[in-house]
Design a protein around this motif. Structure first.
Motif, PDB file in Angstrom:
ATOM      1  N   ALA A 647       0.786  -1.131  -0.028  1.00 55.59           N
ATOM      2  CA  ALA A 647      -0.066   0.026   0.090  1.00 55.59           C
ATOM      3  C   ALA A 647       0.680   1.162  -0.047  1.00 55.59           C
ATOM      4  CB  ALA A 647      -0.991  -0.134   1.138  1.00 55.59           C
ATOM      5  N   ASN A 648       0.631   2.151  -0.892  1.00 54.43           N
ATOM      6  CA  ASN A 648       1.169   3.388  -0.996  1.00 54.43           C
ATOM      7  C   ASN A 648       0.462   4.433  -0.241  1.00 54.43           C
ATOM      8  OD1 ASN A 648       1.877   2.071  -3.739  1.00 54.43           O
ATOM      9  ND2 ASN A 648       3.440   3.477  -3.429  1.00 54.43           N
ATOM     10  N   ASN A 649      -0.908   3.856   0.402  1.00 55.15           N
ATOM     11  CA  ASN A 649      -1.781   4.990   0.885  1.00 55.15           C
ATOM     12  C   ASN A 649      -2.133   4.059   2.241  1.00 55.15           C
ATOM     13  OD1 ASN A 649      -4.085   5.892   1.624  1.00 55.15           O
ATOM     14  ND2 ASN A 649      -4.459   7.061  -0.025  1.00 55.15           N
ATOM     15  N   LEU A 650      -1.678   4.596   3.344  1.00 55.76           N
ATOM     16  CA  LEU A 650      -2.162   3.934   4.759  1.00 55.76           C
ATOM     17  C   LEU A 650      -3.617   3.680   5.078  1.00 55.76           C
ATOM     18  CD1 LEU A 650       0.663   4.566   6.681  1.00 55.76           C
ATOM     19  CD2 LEU A 650       0.677   2.466   5.142  1.00 55.76           C
ATOM     20  N   LYS A 651      -4.321   4.621   4.524  1.00 54.71           N
ATOM     21  CA  LYS A 651      -5.754   4.601   4.904  1.00 54.71           C
ATOM     22  C   LYS A 651      -6.416   3.310   4.068  1.00 54.71           C
ATOM     23  CE  LYS A 651      -7.460   9.124   5.821  1.00 54.71           C
ATOM     24  NZ  LYS A 651      -6.858  10.341   5.081  1.00 54.71           N
ATOM     25  N   LEU A 652      -6.085   3.432   2.863  1.00 56.94           N
ATOM     26  CA  LEU A 652      -6.588   2.277   2.010  1.00 56.94           C
ATOM     27  C   LEU A 652      -6.204   0.880   2.706  1.00 56.94           C
ATOM     28  CD1 LEU A 652      -5.970   3.579  -1.690  1.00 56.94           C
ATOM     29  CD2 LEU A 652      -8.286   3.343  -0.567  1.00 56.94           C
ATOM     30  N   ARG A 653      -4.754   0.973   2.872  1.00 52.12           N
ATOM     31  CA  ARG A 653      -4.430  -0.404   3.793  1.00 52.12           C
ATOM     32  C   ARG A 653      -5.219  -0.832   4.818  1.00 52.12           C
ATOM     33  NH1 ARG A 653       0.947  -0.337   7.435  1.00 52.12           N
ATOM     34  NH2 ARG A 653      -0.717   0.718   8.599  1.00 52.12           N
ATOM     35  N   ASP A 654      -5.652   0.253   5.799  1.00 49.06           N
ATOM     36  CA  ASP A 654      -6.073  -0.140   6.876  1.00 49.06           C
ATOM     37  C   ASP A 654      -7.466  -0.708   6.643  1.00 49.06           C
ATOM     38  OD1 ASP A 654      -3.929   0.412   8.009  1.00 49.06           O
ATOM     39  OD2 ASP A 654      -4.424   2.525   8.905  1.00 49.06           O
ATOM     40  N   LYS A 655      -8.130  -0.115   5.696  1.00 45.38           N
ATOM     41  CA  LYS A 655      -9.482  -0.578   5.210  1.00 45.38           C
ATOM     42  C   LYS A 655      -9.446  -2.064   4.846  1.00 45.38           C
ATOM     43  CE  LYS A 655     -12.952   0.721   2.320  1.00 45.38           C
ATOM     44  NZ  LYS A 655     -13.000   1.621   0.997  1.00 45.38           N
ATOM     45  N   TYR A 656      -8.557  -2.190   3.992  1.00 43.12           N
ATOM     46  CA  TYR A 656      -8.255  -3.542   3.554  1.00 43.12           C
ATOM     47  C   TYR A 656      -8.067  -4.696   4.603  1.00 43.12           C
ATOM     48  CZ  TYR A 656      -6.373  -7.347   0.742  1.00 43.12           C
ATOM     49  OH  TYR A 656      -6.346  -8.741   0.177  1.00 43.12           O
ATOM     50  N   LEU A 657      -7.107  -4.310   5.511  1.00 46.57           N
ATOM     51  CA  LEU A 657      -6.749  -4.993   6.679  1.00 46.57           C
ATOM     52  C   LEU A 657      -7.871  -5.517   7.491  1.00 46.57           C
ATOM     53  CD1 LEU A 657      -3.527  -3.497   7.953  1.00 46.57           C
ATOM     54  CD2 LEU A 657      -4.030  -5.771   7.034  1.00 46.57           C
ATOM     55  N   GLU A 658      -8.744  -4.516   7.661  1.00 44.77           N
ATOM     56  CA  GLU A 658     -10.027  -4.761   8.546  1.00 44.77           C
ATOM     57  C   GLU A 658     -10.637  -6.122   7.759  1.00 44.77           C
ATOM     58  OE1 GLU A 658     -13.935  -1.926   9.243  1.00 44.77           O
ATOM     59  OE2 GLU A 658     -11.850  -0.858   9.367  1.00 44.77           O
ATOM     60  N   ASN A 659     -10.750  -5.976   6.605  1.00 48.05           N
ATOM     61  CA  ASN A 659     -11.458  -7.094   5.904  1.00 48.05           C
ATOM     62  C   ASN A 659     -10.910  -8.448   6.040  1.00 48.05           C
ATOM     63  OD1 ASN A 659     -13.724  -8.352   4.264  1.00 48.05           O
ATOM     64  ND2 ASN A 659     -12.028  -8.153   2.527  1.00 48.05           N
ATOM     65  N   LEU A 660      -9.435  -8.138   5.844  1.00 47.95           N
ATOM     66  CA  LEU A 660      -8.543  -9.434   5.780  1.00 47.95           C
ATOM     67  C   LEU A 660      -8.748 -10.212   7.296  1.00 47.95           C
ATOM     68  CD1 LEU A 660      -6.368 -11.011   4.559  1.00 47.95           C
ATOM     69  CD2 LEU A 660      -4.694  -9.658   5.388  1.00 47.95           C
ATOM     70  N   ARG A 661      -8.699  -9.267   8.346  1.00 46.43           N
ATOM     71  CA  ARG A 661      -8.746  -9.762   9.706  1.00 46.43           C
ATOM     72  C   ARG A 661     -10.195 -10.575   9.913  1.00 46.43           C
ATOM     73  NH1 ARG A 661      -4.244  -9.888   9.368  1.00 46.43           N
ATOM     74  NH2 ARG A 661      -2.901  -8.359   9.839  1.00 46.43           N
ATOM     75  N   LYS A 662     -11.205  -9.926   9.235  1.00 48.94           N
ATOM     76  CA  LYS A 662     -12.418 -10.726   9.284  1.00 48.94           C
ATOM     77  C   LYS A 662     -12.626 -12.009   8.889  1.00 48.94           C
ATOM     78  CE  LYS A 662     -17.119  -9.707   7.824  1.00 48.94           C
ATOM     79  NZ  LYS A 662     -17.021  -9.152   6.375  1.00 48.94           N
ATOM     80  N   ILE A 663     -11.940 -12.173   7.409  1.00 48.92           N
ATOM     81  CA  ILE A 663     -11.855 -13.428   6.828  1.00 48.92           C
ATOM     82  C   ILE A 663     -11.170 -14.529   7.424  1.00 48.92           C
ATOM     83  CG2 ILE A 663     -12.851 -12.505   4.408  1.00 48.92           C
ATOM     84  CD1 ILE A 663      -9.942 -13.132   3.456  1.00 48.92           C
ATOM     85  N   GLU A 664      -9.698 -14.003   7.943  1.00 52.35           N
ATOM     86  CA  GLU A 664      -8.949 -14.771   8.449  1.00 52.35           C
ATOM     87  C   GLU A 664      -9.796 -15.388   9.984  1.00 52.35           C
ATOM     88  OE1 GLU A 664      -4.519 -12.634   7.736  1.00 52.35           O
ATOM     89  OE2 GLU A 664      -5.863 -12.249   9.385  1.00 52.35           O
ATOM     90  N   LYS A 665     -10.255 -14.559  10.471  1.00 47.73           N
ATOM     91  CA  LYS A 665     -11.087 -15.085  11.781  1.00 47.73           C
ATOM     92  C   LYS A 665     -12.338 -15.947  11.223  1.00 47.73           C
ATOM     93  CE  LYS A 665     -12.746 -12.935  16.047  1.00 47.73           C
ATOM     94  NZ  LYS A 665     -13.753 -11.802  16.399  1.00 47.73           N
TER      95      LYS A 665
END
Ligand code: ADP
Ligand code: MG
Length: 762
Positions: A647-665
């Protein structure tokens, strides 16, 4: 005249098609060379031509005689025995492992078929044998037995044996691959001689240089088809198809006789090239930077320059401002001293001690069969030239030489930031003139695991499927992720099975490293037979999209679970390359060991929910958020995935991470490893970016392109430590870095040198 015509030849082994509708012909006197990776069907093709394998469809016409007489009720009928016998005499075969009779002398090995097959008298046969042994320079060995001969001699006997029969076409299947390297030459020489005598020959070989010299025409085969065909200077020197290029990459490189040593006096920028030559003499593989560190420290001492070094072998050297520039802000440059060490097969270069000699190929500086180290030795050389010069006027200069950039980035990661005085830093680690990297990716990497345990599959009426993907383009997960044609075989494979209800995964494996786009994937699973149609439809759609250069195969074994007698077939389909008969039992049981439906669903669901590839772009169409599902693999008690996010943009990254954490869980993914590499967010307005852009425009009358990179650069670590740092990355044109074809453009080096000097003096 065509002595051989192969028409629409197809050949299956146990329902797997290994030659697929192949057609070609060979003219009298022509030497045809067949190249291709192992398993591509080359031997099978030669064996079919020599009537050592039966074909399934098509025809082979040798010396105007047809091997297949007709097709009756869709079944092919071989020609009458008489004609086949004649055809057999028209072809001769030289095998990789010689195939000599061990109990017969050299001479008897030759006469036996003359007497038995050609019905010659013993006298005639002996005379013929003398003749060919003379020709092969083996006369004094006529009474020896094969066990007393060297490999090269054995192979020459087997060539002599074929010559004695004097067939219309001589086929050779890797005639030198069983030989010790020092014996290859004598056999190749013999074959070259035959080719000059205008014999018709078909040669399968991996000796590419020899192929180039001897072939009138080259066929490149892969996966049972002819991928590319043409003159050697076309197919070998300028292959058109990605598969051919990929294959040849292992063999082809600059040959010493095509290259001349770099003449330093003759080229500009001389002061930079001189330093590049000096550091090229110093071995500097990543992790092995002590010697280059010592060189740099000496360089500083000799010139009375201020320097600093640390236990990571980082070096910082500073030069005072010139008169009149004392009040200007200090300007930093940065490059890494280490290099990737790659060489071509057969190269004897020892990266731990040999210097890299510089050669010139037109406008390029290259090495000979190894990486050049222009990445990032050119940057190091520029810095040394800047520090060395008393002509370049400008502010105080600080040059930062880092280590292990190509592996751990430990130099940049661990350098003591209090030692870095500049707040404007120009990295010289870019390989494209006219492009300036102003932002790099924040990159997060994970290994995630689903705990598993295999169960015995008890369900009846399920079929075993095998879905394989290979030959995808792959590439770097930073640089290449925007290219959708590269595809992701792991995602594609899972997509095919996503909606199947009754499914048990037996095994899966794909991908290589976390920063590489996967090129292959294989998944074996049990499902109902009637799912085949729908899956095949999806597969066909994928094939249409990704084109003929990739391989996607859905194999279905005819076997339903529970029918013991057919298990051997499953075995063959799944382990087609195992020629040794493995103790079957264990493997058969293995095939019935599967993941439970629940685990299977989790695997499918996780891969499927993972948003992959280029995800977000900025206004200039730069990728600013991407993810790479890099690898999947079955381990003893888990299935392991490797994936990453850039990610070159940390806001976008954090949004993606939120979803990733959800599917990991949701899918019980346990993270077993993670790392974060720091990035630099885009800032088009800072002074350094503006200054470098304006000067570029002034010199070249062209806009500098500002690049948002999905790659990770050392600057990310500097920026993380020094918040107010301004950082850009420039450099001359380099090509094929990290490979033995690495080269740097001399012209571009010169232009970039002028540019750098202008930035300092302004
Ligand atoms: P190459 O010579 O290009 O390495 P081959 O013609 O030997 O390739 O093999 C092509 C494919 O056919 C491979 O997948 C190989 O495993 C398979 N194959 C070759 N011979 C047999 C055989 N006798 N039985 C089953 N499979 C075979
Ligand atoms: Mg072979």
């Amino acid at each position: 005249m065509n002595v051989l015509e192969v028409k629409n030849l197809s050949k299956k082994f146990e329902n797997i098609e290994v030659i697929k509708d192949v057609s070609f012909s060979v003219k009298e006197g022509e030497t045809l060379v067949i190249l291709g990776p192992s398993g591509s069907g080359k031997s099978t093709l030669l064996r079919c031509i020599n009537n050592l394998e039966k074909i399934d469809s098509g025809n082979i016409i040798i010396n105007e005689k047809e091997m297949i007489k007709e097709y009756k009720n869709n079944k092919l009928v071989y020609n009458d025995k008489e004609i086949l016998n004649k055809i057999n005499l028209d072809t001769g075969m030289v095998f990789q492992d010689f195939n000599l009779f061990p109990h017969l002398s050299v001479k008897e090995n030759i006469t036996i078929s003359l007497i038995n097959v050609l019905k010659m008298s013993k006298e005639e046969a002996n005379k013929k044998a003398d003749e060919v042994l003379e020709k092969m320079d083996l006369k004094e060995k006529e009474n020896s037995y094969p066990c007393d001969l060297s490999g090269g001699q054995k192979q020459r006997v087997s060539i002599a044996r074929v010559l004695a029969i004097n067939p219309k076409i001589i086929c050779m299947d890797e005639p030198t691959s069983a030989l010790d390297p020092e014996l290859v030459g004598e056999v190749l020489k013999t074959i070259k001689q035959l080719s000059k005598e205008n014999r018709t020959m078909i040669i399968v070989t991996h000796e590419i240089k020899f192929a180039e010299e001897v072939a009138d025409r080259v066929i490149f085969m892969d996966g049972g088809i002819i991928v590319e065909e043409g003159k050697p200077e076309e197919v070998i020197k300028r292959p058109q198809k990605p598969r051919t290029k990929e294959f040849l990459k292992r063999y082809i490189n600059f040959e010493v006789n095509d290259l001349k040593e770099l003449d330093i006096e003759e080229n500009e920028p001389r002061e930079v090239i001189e330093f590049f030559k000096e550091i090229s003499d110093i071995p500097r593989e990543s992790g092995n930077e002590e010697r280059i560190r010592d060189y740099l420290v000496n360089f500083a001492k000799e010139r009375n320059l201020e320097y600093y070094t640390d236990k990571y072998f980082n070096v910082i050297i500073r030069k005072e401002a010139s008169e009149g520039f004392e009040n200007e802000e200090i300007l930093g440059f940065q490059a890494h001293t280490d290099m990737i060490c790659e060489k071509i097969e057969g190269s004897t270069h020892d990266f731990s001690k040999d210097p890299i000699k510089l050669y010139q190929d037109g406008d390029f500086i290259t090495a000979n069969g190894t990486t050049l180290g222009a990445d990032n030795g050119i940057g190091v050389a520029y810095m040394l030239a800047i520090l060395d010069s008393n002509k370049i006027k400008g502010p105080k200069i600080e040059c930062i030489f880092t280590t292990q950039e190509e592996t751990t980035m430990i130099g940049a990661k661990e350098i003591d930031e209090s030692q870095i005085k500049c707040r404007k830093m120009i990295s010289l680690d870019n390989g494209k003139q006219g492009k300036m990297v102003i932002s790099s990716a924040n990159c997060m990497e994970w290994f995630g695991e689903i705990k598993t345990e295999k169960i015995d599959l008890l369900e009846n009426d399920l079929t075993l499927f095998e879905l394989t993907y290979s030959n995808f383009i792959g590439g770097h997960s930073g640089g290449n992720i925007g290219d959708i044609k590269r595809g992701n075989p792991i995602k594609l494979g899972i997509e095919v099975i996503e909606n199947i209800d009754e499914i048990y995964i037996q095994s899966l494996e794909g991908g290589s490293r976390v920063n590489v786009i996967p090129r292959d994937f294989k998944i074996c699973f049990w499902a109902r037979e009637n799912e085949y149609g729908k899956m095949k439809e999806k597969v066909n759609k994928q094939i249409r999209f990704y084109g003929e250069d990739v391989n996607i195969k859905l194999n279905r074994s005819d076997i339903k679970l529970g029918r013991e007698n057919n298990e051997k077939d499953i075995e063959n389909e799944l382990y087609e390359n195992n020629d040794i008969n493995i103790k079957e039992n264990n493997k058969q049981k293995e095939i019935r060991k599967v993941y439970s439906k629940n685990i299977t669903k989790k695997i499918i669901n996780f891969v499927n929910s993972f948003v992959n590839g280029a995800i977000e772009y900025d206004d200039n169409n730069n990728v600013v958020l991407s993810a790479n599902f890099a690898a999947a693999k079955c381990l003893e008690n888990s299935v392991r995935f490797e994936y990453s996010l850039r990610a070159n943009n940390l806001k976008l990254r954090d949004k993606y991470l939120e979803n990733l954490r959800k599917i990991e869980k949701e899918n019980d993914i346990k993270i077993s490893w993670e790392q974060e590499l720091k990035g630099i967010e885009p800032d088009f307005e800072n002074e350094l970016v503006k200054k470098c852009s304006i000067i570029y425009k002034e010199i070249f009358d062209e806009e500098m392109e500002l690049k948002i990179s999905q790659g990770v650069v050392e600057g990310g670590f500097f920026k993380y430590k020094i918040e107010d740092l301004e950082y850009v990355c420039i450099g001359p044109n380099t090509f094929d870095v990290h490979s033995p074809k690495e080269r740097v453009s001399i012209k571009s080096m010169q232009v970039t040198w002028e540019y750098i000097k202008k930035i300092i003096f302004s």
